[in-house]
Design a protein around this motif. Sequence first.
Motif, PDB file in Angstrom:
ATOM      1  N   ARG A  29     -12.191   2.669   9.385  1.00 58.27           N
ATOM      2  CA  ARG A  29     -11.020   3.382   9.908  1.00 58.27           C
ATOM      3  C   ARG A  29      -9.833   2.435  10.002  1.00 58.27           C
ATOM      4  O   ARG A  29      -9.979   1.234   9.866  1.00 58.27           O
ATOM      5  CB  ARG A  29     -11.327   3.936  11.296  1.00 58.27           C
ATOM      6  N   ASP A  30      -8.688   3.033  10.264  1.00 58.78           N
ATOM      7  CA  ASP A  30      -7.454   2.285  10.488  1.00 58.78           C
ATOM      8  C   ASP A  30      -7.086   1.410   9.285  1.00 58.78           C
ATOM      9  O   ASP A  30      -6.793   0.224   9.413  1.00 58.78           O
ATOM     10  CB  ASP A  30      -7.559   1.451  11.767  1.00 58.78           C
ATOM     11  N   LEU A  31      -7.125   2.052   8.112  1.00 56.04           N
ATOM     12  CA  LEU A  31      -6.783   1.368   6.870  1.00 56.04           C
ATOM     13  C   LEU A  31      -5.411   1.800   6.378  1.00 56.04           C
ATOM     14  O   LEU A  31      -4.939   2.893   6.684  1.00 56.04           O
ATOM     15  CB  LEU A  31      -7.815   1.692   5.781  1.00 56.04           C
ATOM     16  N   LEU A  32      -4.806   0.939   5.585  1.00 54.40           N
ATOM     17  CA  LEU A  32      -3.548   1.253   4.902  1.00 54.40           C
ATOM     18  C   LEU A  32      -3.774   1.194   3.401  1.00 54.40           C
ATOM     19  O   LEU A  32      -4.603   0.416   2.918  1.00 54.40           O
ATOM     20  CB  LEU A  32      -2.467   0.239   5.270  1.00 54.40           C
ATOM     21  N   LEU A  33      -3.033   2.004   2.690  1.00 56.03           N
ATOM     22  CA  LEU A  33      -2.969   1.909   1.239  1.00 56.03           C
ATOM     23  C   LEU A  33      -1.616   1.295   0.916  1.00 56.03           C
ATOM     24  O   LEU A  33      -0.576   1.810   1.332  1.00 56.03           O
ATOM     25  CB  LEU A  33      -3.103   3.291   0.594  1.00 56.03           C
ATOM     26  N   LEU A  45       0.141 -12.528  -1.978  1.00 61.08           N
ATOM     27  CA  LEU A  45       0.957 -11.359  -2.288  1.00 61.08           C
ATOM     28  C   LEU A  45       2.278 -11.463  -1.530  1.00 61.08           C
ATOM     29  O   LEU A  45       2.295 -11.429  -0.295  1.00 61.08           O
ATOM     30  CB  LEU A  45       0.233 -10.078  -1.880  1.00 61.08           C
ATOM     31  N   PRO A  46       3.393 -11.592  -2.258  1.00 57.73           N
ATOM     32  CA  PRO A  46       4.688 -11.620  -1.567  1.00 57.73           C
ATOM     33  C   PRO A  46       5.100 -10.199  -1.151  1.00 57.73           C
ATOM     34  O   PRO A  46       4.910  -9.246  -1.907  1.00 57.73           O
ATOM     35  CB  PRO A  46       5.633 -12.167  -2.640  1.00 57.73           C
ATOM     36  N   PHE A  47       5.644 -10.064   0.019  1.00 58.63           N
ATOM     37  CA  PHE A  47       6.044  -8.737   0.483  1.00 58.63           C
ATOM     38  C   PHE A  47       7.190  -8.155  -0.353  1.00 58.63           C
ATOM     39  O   PHE A  47       7.389  -6.950  -0.357  1.00 58.63           O
ATOM     40  CB  PHE A  47       6.370  -8.765   1.977  1.00 58.63           C
ATOM     41  N   SER A  48       7.878  -8.986  -1.092  1.00 55.56           N
ATOM     42  CA  SER A  48       8.942  -8.490  -1.980  1.00 55.56           C
ATOM     43  C   SER A  48       8.382  -7.633  -3.111  1.00 55.56           C
ATOM     44  O   SER A  48       9.114  -6.871  -3.726  1.00 55.56           O
ATOM     45  CB  SER A  48       9.738  -9.664  -2.558  1.00 55.56           C
ATOM     46  N   ALA A  49       7.083  -7.719  -3.383  1.00 53.51           N
ATOM     47  CA  ALA A  49       6.453  -6.921  -4.437  1.00 53.51           C
ATOM     48  C   ALA A  49       5.907  -5.593  -3.912  1.00 53.51           C
ATOM     49  O   ALA A  49       5.518  -4.730  -4.688  1.00 53.51           O
ATOM     50  CB  ALA A  49       5.323  -7.716  -5.090  1.00 53.51           C
ATOM     51  N   VAL A  50       5.885  -5.421  -2.597  1.00 54.71           N
ATOM     52  CA  VAL A  50       5.331  -4.209  -1.989  1.00 54.71           C
ATOM     53  C   VAL A  50       6.333  -3.072  -2.104  1.00 54.71           C
ATOM     54  O   VAL A  50       7.484  -3.192  -1.687  1.00 54.71           O
ATOM     55  CB  VAL A  50       4.941  -4.462  -0.518  1.00 54.71           C
ATOM     56  N   LEU A  51       5.878  -1.961  -2.680  1.00 52.64           N
ATOM     57  CA  LEU A  51       6.720  -0.773  -2.820  1.00 52.64           C
ATOM     58  C   LEU A  51       6.663   0.096  -1.571  1.00 52.64           C
ATOM     59  O   LEU A  51       7.667   0.624  -1.128  1.00 52.64           O
ATOM     60  CB  LEU A  51       6.268   0.048  -4.039  1.00 52.64           C
ATOM     61  N   TRP A  52       5.467   0.257  -1.039  1.00 51.92           N
ATOM     62  CA  TRP A  52       5.266   1.018   0.198  1.00 51.92           C
ATOM     63  C   TRP A  52       3.881   0.748   0.761  1.00 51.92           C
ATOM     64  O   TRP A  52       3.017   0.236   0.064  1.00 51.92           O
ATOM     65  CB  TRP A  52       5.494   2.516   0.023  1.00 51.92           C
ATOM     66  N   GLU A  53       3.722   1.121   2.010  1.00 51.08           N
ATOM     67  CA  GLU A  53       2.424   1.069   2.684  1.00 51.08           C
ATOM     68  C   GLU A  53       2.294   2.352   3.486  1.00 51.08           C
ATOM     69  O   GLU A  53       3.228   2.768   4.154  1.00 51.08           O
ATOM     70  CB  GLU A  53       2.309  -0.167   3.567  1.00 51.08           C
ATOM     71  N   LYS A  54       1.133   2.990   3.366  1.00 53.37           N
ATOM     72  CA  LYS A  54       0.903   4.264   4.045  1.00 53.37           C
ATOM     73  C   LYS A  54      -0.479   4.272   4.665  1.00 53.37           C
ATOM     74  O   LYS A  54      -1.409   3.641   4.163  1.00 53.37           O
ATOM     75  CB  LYS A  54       1.000   5.425   3.049  1.00 53.37           C
ATOM     76  N   GLU A  55      -0.593   5.019   5.746  1.00 51.57           N
ATOM     77  CA  GLU A  55      -1.889   5.204   6.382  1.00 51.57           C
ATOM     78  C   GLU A  55      -2.839   5.867   5.385  1.00 51.57           C
ATOM     79  O   GLU A  55      -2.448   6.774   4.645  1.00 51.57           O
ATOM     80  CB  GLU A  55      -1.728   6.093   7.611  1.00 51.57           C
ATOM     81  N   LEU A  56      -4.094   5.413   5.349  1.00 54.83           N
ATOM     82  CA  LEU A  56      -5.127   6.018   4.517  1.00 54.83           C
ATOM     83  C   LEU A  56      -6.047   6.813   5.441  1.00 54.83           C
ATOM     84  O   LEU A  56      -6.928   6.246   6.091  1.00 54.83           O
ATOM     85  CB  LEU A  56      -5.902   4.934   3.756  1.00 54.83           C
ATOM     86  N   PRO A  57      -5.824   8.124   5.534  1.00 53.11           N
ATOM     87  CA  PRO A  57      -6.575   8.938   6.493  1.00 53.11           C
ATOM     88  C   PRO A  57      -8.066   9.020   6.157  1.00 53.11           C
ATOM     89  O   PRO A  57      -8.453   9.011   4.987  1.00 53.11           O
ATOM     90  CB  PRO A  57      -5.937  10.325   6.381  1.00 53.11           C
ATOM     91  N   GLU A  58      -8.875   9.097   7.214  1.00 54.23           N
ATOM     92  CA  GLU A  58     -10.312   9.263   7.043  1.00 54.23           C
ATOM     93  C   GLU A  58     -10.637  10.743   6.907  1.00 54.23           C
ATOM     94  O   GLU A  58      -9.915  11.600   7.398  1.00 54.23           O
ATOM     95  CB  GLU A  58     -11.071   8.724   8.268  1.00 54.23           C
ATOM     96  N   THR A  59     -11.768  11.020   6.262  1.00 56.20           N
ATOM     97  CA  THR A  59     -12.297  12.378   6.201  1.00 56.20           C
ATOM     98  C   THR A  59     -13.484  12.474   7.149  1.00 56.20           C
ATOM     99  O   THR A  59     -14.023  11.453   7.596  1.00 56.20           O
ATOM    100  CB  THR A  59     -12.733  12.736   4.771  1.00 56.20           C
ATOM    101  N   PHE A  82      -6.927  10.797  -0.140  1.00 58.44           N
ATOM    102  CA  PHE A  82      -5.821  10.274  -0.940  1.00 58.44           C
ATOM    103  C   PHE A  82      -4.792  11.355  -1.307  1.00 58.44           C
ATOM    104  O   PHE A  82      -3.867  11.068  -2.058  1.00 58.44           O
ATOM    105  CB  PHE A  82      -6.370   9.653  -2.233  1.00 58.44           C
ATOM    106  N   THR A  83      -4.951  12.548  -0.756  1.00 55.45           N
ATOM    107  CA  THR A  83      -4.058  13.657  -1.084  1.00 55.45           C
ATOM    108  C   THR A  83      -2.596  13.256  -0.869  1.00 55.45           C
ATOM    109  O   THR A  83      -2.203  12.834   0.218  1.00 55.45           O
ATOM    110  CB  THR A  83      -4.381  14.893  -0.228  1.00 55.45           C
ATOM    111  N   GLY A  84      -1.806  13.334  -1.923  1.00 57.00           N
ATOM    112  CA  GLY A  84      -0.379  13.051  -1.857  1.00 57.00           C
ATOM    113  C   GLY A  84       0.003  11.568  -1.820  1.00 57.00           C
ATOM    114  O   GLY A  84       1.168  11.239  -1.805  1.00 57.00           O
ATOM    115  N   LEU A  85      -0.983  10.674  -1.816  1.00 56.98           N
ATOM    116  CA  LEU A  85      -0.666   9.250  -1.688  1.00 56.98           C
ATOM    117  C   LEU A  85      -0.359   8.571  -3.025  1.00 56.98           C
ATOM    118  O   LEU A  85       0.398   7.612  -3.068  1.00 56.98           O
ATOM    119  CB  LEU A  85      -1.821   8.491  -1.008  1.00 56.98           C
ATOM    120  N   LEU A  86      -0.981   9.027  -4.087  1.00 59.60           N
ATOM    121  CA  LEU A  86      -0.850   8.327  -5.368  1.00 59.60           C
ATOM    122  C   LEU A  86       0.233   8.887  -6.262  1.00 59.60           C
ATOM    123  O   LEU A  86       0.298   8.573  -7.429  1.00 59.60           O
ATOM    124  CB  LEU A  86      -2.210   8.341  -6.098  1.00 59.60           C
ATOM    125  N   VAL A  87       1.107   9.716  -5.707  1.00 62.75           N
ATOM    126  CA  VAL A  87       2.190  10.321  -6.497  1.00 62.75           C
ATOM    127  C   VAL A  87       3.353   9.395  -6.645  1.00 62.75           C
ATOM    128  O   VAL A  87       3.665   8.620  -5.826  1.00 62.75           O
ATOM    129  CB  VAL A  87       2.703  11.629  -5.862  1.00 62.75           C
TER     130      VAL A  87
END
Length: 115
Positions: A55-59, A89-103, A110-115
Amino acid sequence: MPQPIFKIVARLEWQAARSAGAYEGATVDLTDGFIHFSTAGQVEETASRHFAGQRDLLLVAVDPDRLGEALKFEPSRGGALFPHLYAALPFSAVLWEKELPETADGGHDFTGLLV
């Protein structure tokens, strides 16, 4: 822009890396000598194989063009080419970070995350 690559990371680990100014990798990354990433087509299987029940992961989405020659695509699971970063990993390369919800079954949504 090229397709992003993805890292699944524990929220607390990511917050500590933000405070430190760079992400050096998880324990497995440090042991292997590179930071493991997945492509969009690989990340869901990576989550189910290596992060089930966690739990409590980010993508985190990363622009591979900002990583230079330290990024290598190398054969791994089933011979598929996986992105491996031989540097912090330099943070300048990060495009975004989002919560990865558990089922409910211990997986991740991953619904809507990989778009």
